[in-house]
Design an enzyme around this catalytic site. Structure first.
Site, PDB file in Angstrom:
ATOM      1  N   ASP A  86       0.859  -1.186   0.000  1.00 31.80           N
ATOM      2  CA  ASP A  86       0.000   0.000   0.000  1.00 31.80           C
ATOM      3  C   ASP A  86       0.894   1.234   0.000  1.00 31.80           C
ATOM      4  O   ASP A  86       1.665   1.455   0.935  1.00 31.80           O
ATOM      5  CB  ASP A  86      -0.893  -0.018   1.241  1.00 31.80           C
ATOM      6  CG  ASP A  86      -2.010   1.013   1.178  1.00 31.80           C
ATOM      7  OD1 ASP A  86      -2.077   1.752   0.180  1.00 31.80           O
ATOM      8  OD2 ASP A  86      -2.807   1.070   2.131  1.00 31.80           O
ATOM      9  N   ASP A  94      -2.944   2.463  -5.946  1.00 28.40           N
ATOM     10  CA  ASP A  94      -1.872   2.469  -4.951  1.00 28.40           C
ATOM     11  C   ASP A  94      -1.825   1.236  -4.062  1.00 28.40           C
ATOM     12  O   ASP A  94      -1.115   1.236  -3.051  1.00 28.40           O
ATOM     13  CB  ASP A  94      -2.015   3.707  -4.070  1.00 28.40           C
ATOM     14  CG  ASP A  94      -3.350   3.764  -3.341  1.00 28.40           C
ATOM     15  OD1 ASP A  94      -4.290   3.078  -3.766  1.00 28.40           O
ATOM     16  OD2 ASP A  94      -3.464   4.502  -2.340  1.00 28.40           O
ATOM     17  N   GLU A  95      -2.507   0.174  -4.436  1.00 25.39           N
ATOM     18  CA  GLU A  95      -2.647  -0.958  -3.519  1.00 25.39           C
ATOM     19  C   GLU A  95      -2.791  -2.250  -4.308  1.00 25.39           C
ATOM     20  O   GLU A  95      -3.499  -2.308  -5.311  1.00 25.39           O
ATOM     21  CB  GLU A  95      -3.887  -0.713  -2.649  1.00 25.39           C
ATOM     22  CG  GLU A  95      -4.162  -1.718  -1.579  1.00 25.39           C
ATOM     23  CD  GLU A  95      -5.420  -1.376  -0.798  1.00 25.39           C
ATOM     24  OE1 GLU A  95      -5.689  -2.078   0.192  1.00 25.39           O
ATOM     25  OE2 GLU A  95      -6.149  -0.428  -1.186  1.00 25.39           O
TER      26      GLU A  95
END
Length: 441
Positions: free
Chosen positions: A11, A105-106
């Site tokens: 993350d 983003d993850e």
């Protein structure tokens, strides 16, 4: 259940805000809020400096301004975020063929499927060293961004682990220690336990995972329903056998957003879908395309992903049509336990357009539903705070603010130290977007 900690969750920390701080040296170490800057805007991401004042994603911009009035409030620059995301996801895919992105983003990574030379085995020491090197690679690749990483025997445990030492943390949960880790934690650590579910459990005297573990399956079903109760019963015992599933590319145009705080407000969800529909329509028109099938994607707090579709008689590229159908599809879904991702897509693409079947103009919608792109500027003289610009003499910079016929620019970049602040007329011919071909946000 796996016998080794072979599921990795990565993350990127405060992603949008971190990219802004990277590219705008004057904002480093200061509170930054990315999202809609208007009164009805919504926060996409807040830097850790802003979070100390209680600002978080999905909060209204109005409330964020009241809590942290001295923060820099910036429109999102999605072309910059996508560029960083693509680099990170490519790095992850070089480590394993099984990478499941959850948002820009993850992502989850299945290390058990990897043949990477630095993973000769899946022993705890090996995967820990590998994850630490991966974090260092992300930091170098992204120009200084940090990532928090969790490793565990399941997706659930890996996700919990990555949240424990943010930012820039690495937590590895050894096999066999999962339940001991979870028991003292609040029930809200479990995906799908948002405010509504937490309140129902609180009324039943259930506050921690240990207390949840002691409740029978029958009682949980009575409290929160069969599907949700069954899931909570399993996760309270760290039972999670969901595989890491890479998403396959489809022939469609879509926009989606993931939220740090589970959404429970249906009105807000409808506004978000409306704004997403507008962005999808913009992309369709830019590509000279239209589509017949409108789909919404809803990922619940427990990571269950639901898709609902509706097919038109003919293709459309109209935002109002797409938005109306998307909102109608949402009404059929139970979102009372929280939603962490919303998305709108159009497929069945064609290179011709049928007149809007509803025969109406697009509805105005003032809400800036982020982390999705806001409506594009109508002309080159629309300057949004945070936008990249270039001046014929002073070079590159970003919009600090605009209004009353004046735009103020700070001249700096990630590579160029903090420079001067100058104001210009909004129609100054020496000032333009940078790069010119970048998508308008």
């Amino acid at each position: 259940m796996r016998s080794q900690a072979s599921v990795l969750h990565l993350d990127l920390d405060a992603f949008y805000a971190s990219v802004e701080q990277r590219d705008k040296p004057s904002l480093r170490g200061k509170p930054v809020v990315v999202g809609g800057v208007g009164g009805r805007g919504v926060v996409a991401t807040a830097s850790y400096e802003a979070r100390r004042y209680g600002v978080h994603s999905a909060m209204s911009t109005r409330e964020a301004r009241s809590r942290c009035p001295h923060a820099a409030f910036l429109y999102p620059r999605f072309h910059a975020y996508r560029d960083v995301s693509e680099k990170v996801m490519a790095l992850l895919r070089s480590t394993s063929p099984l990478v499941e992105p959850l948002s820009l983003d993850e992502a989850f990574v299945d290390l058990a499927a990897s043949d990477h030379p630095e993973l000769p085995d899946l022993e705890l020491e090996t995967v820990t060293a590998f994850a630490d090197r991966l974090r260092a690679q992300v930091h170098e690749l992204t120009g200084g961004l940090t990532a928090s990483v969790g490793l565990g025997t399941s997706k659930f445990i890996a996700k919990v682990a990555s949240d424990l030492e943010k930012p820039d943390g690495l937590v590895v949960v050894a096999p066999g220690t999962e339940i001991a880790l979870l028991r003292p934690m609040s029930v809200q650590i479990i995906p799908g336990v948002g405010p509504a579910t937490a309140e129902r459990l609180r009324r039943a005297g259930i506050h921690t995972v240990a207390e949840l573990e002691a409740v029978s399956l029958e009682e949980l079903i009575r409290l929160v329903g069969k599907a949700h109760g069954t899931g909570l019963h399993a996760l309270a015992r760290a039972a999670d056998d969901r595989p890491v599933v890479p998403e396959r590319e489809t022939k469609s145009v879509s926009v989606e957003g993931t939220y740090d705080t589970d959404l429970t407000d249906r009105t807000l969800m409808e506004h978000l879908l409306t704004r997403q529909a507008g962005e999808v329509a913009t992309r369709l028109r830019k590509s000279g395309l239209s589509g017949r099938t409108i789909t919404i994607k809803v990922r619940l707090g427990d990571f269950t992903t639901l898709n609902r579709s509706s097919t038109l008689a003919g293709p459309t590229d109209q935002a109002a049509t797409i938005a109306r159908l998307a909102r109608a599809l949402l009404t059929d879904l139970d979102t009372s336990y929280g939603v962490r991702l919303l998305g709108v897509g159009v497929s069945g693409l064609a290179d011709w357009i049928q007149e809007d079947l509803f025969g109406e103009e697009p509805e105005p919608d003032e809400l800036v539903a982020v982390p999705l792109p806001v409506q594009p500027a109508r002309n080159r003289h629309s300057w949004n705070p945070g936008m990249d610009v270039v001046h014929a003499e002073l070079g590159r910079g970003w919009v600090w603010g605009a209004g009353r016929g004046v735009v103020t620019v700070r001249f700096e970049t990630a590579e160029q130290p903090t420079g001067p602040v100058r104001s210009f007329a909004v129609d100054d011919p020496d000032l333009s977007r940078w790069p010119e071909e970048a998508p308008e946000e």
